[in-house]
Design a protein around this motif. Structure first.
Motif, mmCIF file in Angstrom:
data_model
loop_
_atom_site.group_PDB
_atom_site.id
_atom_site.type_symbol
_atom_site.label_atom_id
_atom_site.label_comp_id
_atom_site.label_asym_id
_atom_site.label_seq_id
_atom_site.Cartn_x
_atom_site.Cartn_y
_atom_site.Cartn_z
ATOM 1 N N GLY A 106 0.927 -1.418 0.091
ATOM 2 C CA GLY A 106 0.347 -0.134 0.009
ATOM 3 C C GLY A 106 1.319 1.632 -0.443
ATOM 4 N N ALA A 107 1.608 1.138 1.040
ATOM 5 C CA ALA A 107 2.546 2.573 1.301
ATOM 6 C C ALA A 107 3.136 2.815 -0.416
ATOM 7 N N PHE A 108 3.913 1.456 -0.854
ATOM 8 C CA PHE A 108 4.473 1.565 -2.220
ATOM 9 C C PHE A 108 4.008 1.966 -3.002
ATOM 10 N N LEU A 109 2.703 1.370 -3.708
ATOM 11 C CA LEU A 109 1.395 2.625 -4.611
ATOM 12 C C LEU A 109 1.146 3.632 -4.117
ATOM 13 N N ARG A 110 1.607 4.469 -2.691
ATOM 14 C CA ARG A 110 1.093 6.127 -3.092
ATOM 15 C C ARG A 110 2.078 6.292 -3.975
ATOM 16 N N THR A 111 3.572 5.830 -4.059
ATOM 17 C CA THR A 111 4.981 6.249 -4.977
ATOM 18 C C THR A 111 4.259 7.225 -6.088
ATOM 19 N N ILE A 112 3.166 5.639 -6.557
ATOM 20 C CA ILE A 112 3.307 6.207 -8.138
ATOM 21 C C ILE A 112 2.239 7.483 -8.876
ATOM 22 N N ASP A 113 2.591 7.709 -9.280
ATOM 23 C CA ASP A 113 2.511 9.003 -9.872
ATOM 24 C C ASP A 113 1.926 9.184 -11.072
ATOM 25 N N ILE A 114 0.756 9.896 -11.697
ATOM 26 C CA ILE A 114 0.714 9.370 -13.031
ATOM 27 C C ILE A 114 0.735 10.427 -13.892
ATOM 28 N N ASP A 115 0.638 10.473 -15.453
ATOM 29 C CA ASP A 115 1.019 11.369 -15.916
ATOM 30 C C ASP A 115 0.216 11.923 -16.217
ATOM 31 N N PRO A 116 0.775 13.897 -15.671
ATOM 32 C CA PRO A 116 0.326 14.947 -16.724
ATOM 33 C C PRO A 116 -1.309 14.731 -16.948
ATOM 34 N N GLY A 117 -1.091 14.787 -17.707
ATOM 35 C CA GLY A 117 -1.935 14.978 -18.919
ATOM 36 C C GLY A 117 -2.943 13.686 -18.950
ATOM 37 N N THR A 118 -3.180 12.704 -18.213
ATOM 38 C CA THR A 118 -4.060 11.772 -17.866
ATOM 39 C C THR A 118 -5.762 12.412 -18.395
ATOM 40 N N ILE A 119 -5.969 13.080 -16.974
ATOM 41 C CA ILE A 119 -7.262 13.573 -16.747
ATOM 42 C C ILE A 119 -7.452 13.910 -17.396
ATOM 43 N N GLU A 120 -7.046 15.631 -18.977
ATOM 44 C CA GLU A 120 -7.587 15.631 -19.591
ATOM 45 C C GLU A 120 -7.857 15.110 -20.939
ATOM 46 N N LEU A 121 -6.782 13.790 -20.573
ATOM 47 C CA LEU A 121 -7.219 13.031 -21.914
ATOM 48 C C LEU A 121 -8.083 12.291 -21.360
ATOM 49 N N ILE A 122 -8.134 11.850 -20.262
ATOM 50 C CA ILE A 122 -10.397 11.467 -20.027
ATOM 51 C C ILE A 122 -11.485 11.835 -19.923
ATOM 52 N N LYS A 123 -11.253 13.514 -19.880
ATOM 53 C CA LYS A 123 -12.496 13.951 -20.230
ATOM 54 C C LYS A 123 -12.325 14.453 -21.307
ATOM 55 N N LEU A 124 -11.394 14.038 -22.333
ATOM 56 C CA LEU A 124 -11.851 14.698 -23.546
ATOM 57 C C LEU A 124 -12.448 13.527 -24.640
ATOM 58 N N LEU A 125 -11.761 12.077 -24.279
ATOM 59 C CA LEU A 125 -12.764 10.799 -24.473
ATOM 60 C C LEU A 125 -13.859 11.039 -23.797
#
Length: 237
Positions: free
Chosen positions: A77-96
């Motif tokens: 759980g602690a390890f997974l909290r260190t994983i970030d996402i591409d800064p454009g992910t939310i923008e892309l999903i909203k566009l789709l």
């Protein structure tokens, strides 16, 4: 490789998007990072090398690597909290979503890891096709419900078969990826009309003389899709 390929991007109402997770949505390859951090010895390095050289598929590779991982729930759980996402992910999903374009994450990774990372960013409702795990004590057992006996690359998850099974009639595929596990589905034009690629995937496609659209972040993908879809709309008008 040419930006003229953007002219082949299908109109939004004709498109379906397939997107890899590790290294594409996530900024790091979650499995690689986890194995490096929690492997009890370095035997996984030889297994990884065999996969990188194309001598074994990801099924054999991941089975072997998971076999030397020891991690408790709280550590994972602690390890997974260190994983970030591409800064454009939310923008892309909203566009789709705005254009009602079906999107599915097709990953050779693990559903628990993907859902945990996406959930932190309010993206828990995305369709996901991936492997899964059983976590007992400090051991992880990989399970591959989407493995195919005739998979060309002997992958843990046959992305090509998943895409064939999930494809929406009348829609053309847009594939977004970064790694070797993306090579097979992105090389088949009946599955991927247009491919956005970076890193290892871009190098492999270049070596094979296959067309793709290069990108750095998912902001770039959104920008190019918007441009293409505006052009389609103006042509219709």
């Amino acid at each position: 490789m040419s930006h003229s390929l953007t002219k082949r991007i299908p109109a939004a109402q004709q498109a379906q998007v397939w997107i890899d997770f590790d290294g594409t949505i996530s900024t790091k390859d979650v499995l690689d990072e986890m194995i490096q951090q929690f492997a009890v010895d370095e035997s996984w390095l030889q297994i990884e090398q065999l996969w990188q050289e194309g001598k074994i598929g990801s099924y054999e590779c991941l089975k072997g690597e998971f076999g030397v991982v020891r991690v408790q729930d709280f550590e994972l759980g602690a390890f997974l909290r260190t994983i970030d996402i591409d800064p454009g992910t939310i923008e892309l999903i909203k566009l789709l979503q705005q254009h009602q374009v079906p999107v599915t994450i097709v990953s050779d990774g693990v559903d628990l890891f993907i859902n945990t990372v996406l959930g932190r960013h309010g993206l828990s409702d995305l369709a996901i096709r991936s492997n899964t795990i059983v976590h007992s004590g400090d051991r992880l057992t990989l399970q591959c419900p989407h493995r195919a006996s005739d998979c060309r690359s002997d992958a843990a998850h046959c992305k090509c078969q998943s895409m064939l099974n999930l494809a929406k009639p009348g829609r053309k595929g847009i594939y977004i990826g970064d790694g070797r596990s993306d090579l097979c589905p992105s090389s088949r034009p009946e599955l991927s009309e247009v491919v956005f690629a970076k890193k290892a995937l871009a190098r492999e496609l270049t070596a094979r003389g296959l067309d793709f659209i290069p990108y750095v972040t998912l902001h770039d993908v959104s920008r190019m899709l918007k441009k293409a879809w505006v052009a389609h709309e103006s042509t219709v008008l």
